[in-house]
Design an enzyme around this catalytic site. Structure first.
Site, PDB file in Angstrom:
ATOM      1  N   ASN A  75       1.781 144.618  -1.584  1.00 44.60           N
ATOM      2  CA  ASN A  75       2.340 143.738  -2.611  1.00 44.60           C
ATOM      3  C   ASN A  75       2.149 142.249  -2.296  1.00 44.60           C
ATOM      4  O   ASN A  75       2.927 141.399  -2.724  1.00 44.60           O
ATOM      5  CB  ASN A  75       3.807 144.101  -2.884  1.00 44.60           C
ATOM      6  CG  ASN A  75       4.663 144.038  -1.638  1.00 44.60           C
ATOM      7  OD1 ASN A  75       4.199 143.599  -0.589  1.00 44.60           O
ATOM      8  ND2 ASN A  75       5.908 144.457  -1.740  1.00 44.60           N
ATOM      9  N   TYR A 125       9.458 144.174  11.380  1.00 42.08           N
ATOM     10  CA  TYR A 125      10.081 145.064  10.385  1.00 42.08           C
ATOM     11  C   TYR A 125      11.087 146.031  11.022  1.00 42.08           C
ATOM     12  O   TYR A 125      11.353 147.102  10.455  1.00 42.08           O
ATOM     13  CB  TYR A 125       9.001 145.837   9.630  1.00 42.08           C
ATOM     14  CG  TYR A 125       8.362 145.053   8.494  1.00 42.08           C
ATOM     15  CD1 TYR A 125       9.133 144.587   7.420  1.00 42.08           C
ATOM     16  CD2 TYR A 125       6.998 144.796   8.477  1.00 42.08           C
ATOM     17  CE1 TYR A 125       8.553 143.879   6.377  1.00 42.08           C
ATOM     18  CE2 TYR A 125       6.411 144.084   7.424  1.00 42.08           C
ATOM     19  CZ  TYR A 125       7.193 143.640   6.380  1.00 42.08           C
ATOM     20  OH  TYR A 125       6.620 142.939   5.335  1.00 42.08           O
ATOM     21  N   GLU A 173      13.325 135.594  11.078  1.00 45.50           N
ATOM     22  CA  GLU A 173      11.893 135.730  10.762  1.00 45.50           C
ATOM     23  C   GLU A 173      11.114 134.464  11.116  1.00 45.50           C
ATOM     24  O   GLU A 173       9.986 134.527  11.615  1.00 45.50           O
ATOM     25  CB  GLU A 173      11.718 136.090   9.286  1.00 45.50           C
ATOM     26  CG  GLU A 173      12.243 137.496   8.982  1.00 45.50           C
ATOM     27  CD  GLU A 173      12.120 137.894   7.519  1.00 45.50           C
ATOM     28  OE1 GLU A 173      11.729 137.044   6.686  1.00 45.50           O
ATOM     29  OE2 GLU A 173      12.413 139.066   7.217  1.00 45.50           O
ATOM     30  N   LYS A 227       0.210 138.720   2.958  1.00 42.76           N
ATOM     31  CA  LYS A 227      -0.064 139.958   3.686  1.00 42.76           C
ATOM     32  C   LYS A 227      -1.579 140.235   3.743  1.00 42.76           C
ATOM     33  O   LYS A 227      -2.366 139.579   3.037  1.00 42.76           O
ATOM     34  CB  LYS A 227       0.681 141.108   3.005  1.00 42.76           C
ATOM     35  CG  LYS A 227       2.221 140.946   3.050  1.00 42.76           C
ATOM     36  CD  LYS A 227       2.921 142.150   2.425  1.00 42.76           C
ATOM     37  CE  LYS A 227       4.430 142.007   2.481  1.00 42.76           C
ATOM     38  NZ  LYS A 227       5.129 143.217   1.946  1.00 42.76           N
ATOM     39  N   HIS A 272       5.323 138.382   1.383  1.00 51.57           N
ATOM     40  CA  HIS A 272       6.668 138.637   1.917  1.00 51.57           C
ATOM     41  C   HIS A 272       7.474 137.351   1.794  1.00 51.57           C
ATOM     42  O   HIS A 272       6.929 136.263   1.948  1.00 51.57           O
ATOM     43  CB  HIS A 272       6.587 139.025   3.405  1.00 51.57           C
ATOM     44  CG  HIS A 272       7.920 138.996   4.088  1.00 51.57           C
ATOM     45  ND1 HIS A 272       8.787 140.067   4.067  1.00 51.57           N
ATOM     46  CD2 HIS A 272       8.566 138.005   4.760  1.00 51.57           C
ATOM     47  CE1 HIS A 272       9.902 139.736   4.711  1.00 51.57           C
ATOM     48  NE2 HIS A 272       9.794 138.492   5.142  1.00 51.57           N
TER      49      HIS A 272
END
Ligand code: GDP
Length: 138
Positions: free
Chosen positions: A112, A49, A126, A9, A115
């Site tokens: 975080n 998302y 995805e 990310k 992914h």
């Protein structure tokens, strides 16, 4: 062989953690079958998302995911969905197991670092969202 989608990310890329994530994949014998760097638009992040669109953090999450470049990868292995999620650690880094990427490097529940797809059906969606078949090494 199972496939999963991994994303480093914007916080991970921005903080110089690409090498750290790749090292952990290689140390754990997880095969990288495709990899590229992208800077998502808001629309692209919202599409990725879409399952979270009703969540209160949707706007913040998609803003974060467009705040800088990301590295997207297709990973391959026998149980790679579970294996990679174990390397990542729990969504909330405060609850993540010791030694996991999120435990060591995440700075908030949102930022975080990584992914990983959570099931075969999500992995298929995805991977298809970012890669065509010519971009994935067989
Ligand atoms: P994952 O599969 O472990 O990535 O977790 P989820 O699918 O539940 O959530 C997707 C992403 O949304 C997470 O990785 C976080 O970046 C973010 N996220 C999840 N829960 C929260 C939350 O409660 N607040 C905020 N701000 N972001 C969240």
């Amino acid at each position: 062989m199972e496939k999963t989608l991994s994303i480093i990310k914007p916080d991970g890329v921005g903080r110089g953690l690409i090498g750290e994530v790749l090292k952990r994949l290689e140390e754990n014998s997880i095969k990288i079958s495709a990899m590229k760097m992208l800077h998502l638009t808001k629309k692209q992040a919202e599409g990725f998302y879409a399952v979270h669109r009703e969540r209160p953090f949707f706007n913040s999450l998609t803003d974060f995911m467009t705040s800088g470049p990301i590295v997207v990868m297709v990973l391959e292995g026998e149980n790679v969905i579970t294996d990679y999620r174990e390397l990542m650690g729990a969504t909330n880094f405060e609850e993540a197991a010791e030694g996991t990427i999120r435990k060591e490097f995440a700075t908030s529940i949102e930022q975080n670092v990584v992914h990983g797809s959570d099931a075969p059906e999500t992995a298929e969606f995805e991977i298809g969202y970012f890669f065509n078949s010519f971009e994935i090494i067989n």
